[in-house]
Scaffold this motif. Structure first.
Motif, mmCIF file in Angstrom:
data_model
loop_
_atom_site.group_PDB
_atom_site.id
_atom_site.type_symbol
_atom_site.label_atom_id
_atom_site.label_comp_id
_atom_site.label_asym_id
_atom_site.label_seq_id
_atom_site.Cartn_x
_atom_site.Cartn_y
_atom_site.Cartn_z
ATOM 1 N N ASP A 15 75.078 31.732 13.119
ATOM 2 C CA ASP A 15 74.717 30.766 14.149
ATOM 3 C C ASP A 15 74.023 29.583 13.473
ATOM 4 N N TYR A 16 74.706 28.428 13.462
ATOM 5 C CA TYR A 16 74.171 27.229 12.820
ATOM 6 C C TYR A 16 73.590 26.241 13.832
ATOM 7 N N ARG A 17 73.290 26.673 15.035
ATOM 8 C CA ARG A 17 72.799 25.735 16.039
ATOM 9 C C ARG A 17 71.473 25.111 15.620
ATOM 10 N N ASN A 18 70.646 25.856 14.896
ATOM 11 C CA ASN A 18 69.482 25.285 14.223
ATOM 12 C C ASN A 18 69.859 25.142 12.755
ATOM 13 N N LYS A 19 70.293 23.940 12.367
ATOM 14 C CA LYS A 19 70.852 23.747 11.031
ATOM 15 C C LYS A 19 69.854 24.062 9.926
ATOM 16 N N GLU A 20 68.567 23.931 10.230
ATOM 17 C CA GLU A 20 67.547 24.218 9.226
ATOM 18 C C GLU A 20 67.252 25.709 9.100
ATOM 19 N N ASN A 21 67.726 26.476 10.057
ATOM 20 C CA ASN A 21 67.406 27.902 10.062
ATOM 21 C C ASN A 21 68.560 28.713 10.654
ATOM 22 N N PRO A 22 69.703 28.790 9.951
ATOM 23 C CA PRO A 22 70.814 29.593 10.473
ATOM 24 C C PRO A 22 70.438 31.071 10.544
ATOM 25 N N VAL A 23 71.002 31.758 11.528
ATOM 26 C CA VAL A 23 70.715 33.177 11.731
ATOM 27 C C VAL A 23 72.026 33.909 11.970
ATOM 28 N N VAL B 181 88.759 28.997 19.818
ATOM 29 C CA VAL B 181 88.579 27.753 20.575
ATOM 30 C C VAL B 181 89.092 26.592 19.729
ATOM 31 N N ASP B 182 89.997 25.775 20.286
ATOM 32 C CA ASP B 182 90.511 24.645 19.515
ATOM 33 C C ASP B 182 89.688 23.392 19.780
ATOM 34 N N GLU B 183 90.094 22.273 19.172
ATOM 35 C CA GLU B 183 89.299 21.039 19.267
ATOM 36 C C GLU B 183 89.314 20.444 20.664
ATOM 37 N N PRO C 90 80.901 37.624 18.536
ATOM 38 C CA PRO C 90 80.492 36.307 19.003
ATOM 39 C C PRO C 90 81.267 35.230 18.252
ATOM 40 N N VAL C 91 81.741 34.228 18.977
ATOM 41 C CA VAL C 91 82.485 33.112 18.395
ATOM 42 C C VAL C 91 81.740 31.824 18.735
ATOM 43 N N MET C 92 81.334 31.071 17.711
ATOM 44 C CA MET C 92 80.570 29.849 17.930
ATOM 45 C C MET C 92 81.506 28.654 18.073
ATOM 46 N N ASP C 93 81.211 27.793 19.027
ATOM 47 C CA ASP C 93 81.876 26.502 19.142
ATOM 48 C C ASP C 93 80.857 25.511 19.672
ATOM 49 N N ASP C 94 80.516 24.528 18.852
ATOM 50 C CA ASP C 94 79.422 23.608 19.167
ATOM 51 C C ASP C 94 78.167 24.436 19.472
ATOM 52 N N SER C 95 77.594 24.269 20.641
ATOM 53 C CA SER C 95 76.368 25.000 20.969
ATOM 54 C C SER C 95 76.633 26.232 21.820
ATOM 55 N N ASN C 96 77.899 26.563 22.022
ATOM 56 C CA ASN C 96 78.266 27.688 22.891
ATOM 57 C C ASN C 96 78.673 28.916 22.092
ATOM 58 N N ILE C 97 78.458 30.082 22.703
ATOM 59 C CA ILE C 97 78.958 31.352 22.187
ATOM 60 C C ILE C 97 80.031 31.851 23.141
#
Length: 368
Positions: free
Chosen positions: A229-237, A344-346, A271-278
């Protein structure tokens, strides 16, 4: 030889993998919505294109469609468990572009990672495979790194051969994720429920999880999927699926527990990440009477940036009471058999891979 159902019964009774792979007889979901019907909720609504894939299963046979990723060329790469063609490659119109793969009878987990501008695949064979008579058999699982066209680069070691597991512990991996430094995380979701961390060369670093802790927060029960999860780019989890407890669990990149997000009633896959959504496929859901593992009760669930469920395509609308998510159920008119994965596509269209779905190819949900 132990049957798949016997294995599941024993693991459930032991409180370990807990309902990993219910052995349903497959069939076609009846009373599906018309082709032009809209499903989903809020801003995440879709038109169903169940005949999206332009292929014939007579020429390219399918047992189960397990996972799908989109590569840097916009091609959709799907992993299944039929060894005539483990991997099917589509364009976004549904045209079959390529197919390959004969070595993954338990083809289950697929991760695509950009490594220096080149797409790489991490393919997980979970160790369970189905022969053409429909009988399930268990063997050792394996994780392979390949090029995008299937050339094998290396395989991760079996943890029983390097002193990480005892020889009597099952190793039946289900998924991988690649960390920001190239570390490889493997979920042993059908085996011993550990997360195994390797470096980019395939050298073991550590493990955590399992299902024998006194603190239930640390336990994973059917650790089916994992992503970064890269939603917090400074602290991926890491987000890890604990499917048998209907939850996602969050960990640091070195395995420290952070929090749990409960998804009551939904036996979720990765879980599949796309932008800020799971996004996640729901393999099956409970009945309103509380019965688990009911055949053909899958859907898709979508969470927002705050990990709140905002849409359930193929399921009933999510409901919160006093800030708590209520149990989620499949919609009264079913769309899916068992949602195993989404891509999820673009354009924010969603492609749904299904397990135990009468040998059918993926379904496209066109965003409206």
């Amino acid at each position: 030889m132990e049957s798949r159902r016997d294995f599941l019964k024993k693991t459930t009774m032991a409180g370990t993998a807990m309902a990993t792979l219910p052995s349903f007889a497959f069939g076609i979901v009846k009373n599906r919505l018309p082709e032009d019907e809209i499903i989903g909720h809020g801003d995440f609504r879709y038109k169903v294109q169940k005949d999206w894939a332009k292929m014939t299963v007579g020429h390219n046979p399918i047992l189960n469609c397990h996972e799908m990723q989109m590569d840097s060329k916009g091609r959709l790469i799907m992993l299944g468990d039929h060894t005539d063609n483990n991997v099917l490659v589509f364009d976004k119109s549904g045209k079959l572009l390529d197919y390959w793969g004969t070595r993954y009878p338990g083809g289950h987990g697929l991760t695509l990672h950009d490594e220096g501008g080149e797409d790489m695949l991490y393919i997980v064979d979970c160790g369970w495979f189905q022969d053409r008579s429909g009988k399930w058999t268990k063997q050792s699982g394996m994780v392979s790194k390949t090029t995008v066209d299937g050339r094998l680069l290396f395989m991760l070691p079996d943890p029983r051969t390097i002193g990480v597991y005892s020889k009597d512990q099952d190793y039946l991996p289900t998924e991988t994720a690649i960390g920001p430094n190239g570390d490889i995380y493997v979920t042993d979701g059908y085996g011993s429920d550990y997360i195994l961390q390797f470096n980019a060369k395939g050298e073991f670093i550590r493990k955590w999880g399992g299902h024998d802790h006194e603190d239930e927060n640390l336990n994973l029960r059917n650790a089916h999927g994992v992503t970064v999860d890269y939603r917090n780019k400074e602290n991926p989890v890491l987000i890890v699926t604990s499917r048998a407890t209907n939850s996602f669990k969050f960990f640091t990149l070195n395995g420290q527990y952070i929090k749990t997000v409960e998804l009551p009633g939904a036996f979720i896959c990765r879980p599949v990440m796309d932008d800020s959504n799971i996004y996640s496929g729901v393999c099956w859901s409970q009945t309103r009477e509380g019965k688990d593992y009911v055949r053909d009760t899958g859907f898709v669930t979508i969470l927002d940036k705050d990990n709140k469920v905002v849409s359930n395509p193929g399921g009933e609308a999510p409901q919160y009471k006093n800030g708590k998510l209520q149990k989620m159920y499949q919609s009264k008119t079913p769309i899916f058999n068992h949602g195993h994965d989404v891509c999820v596509d673009e354009d924010k269209n969603v492609y749904v891979c299904q397990w135990n779905a009468h040998h059918t190819p993926p379904i496209k949900l066109e965003r409206v």
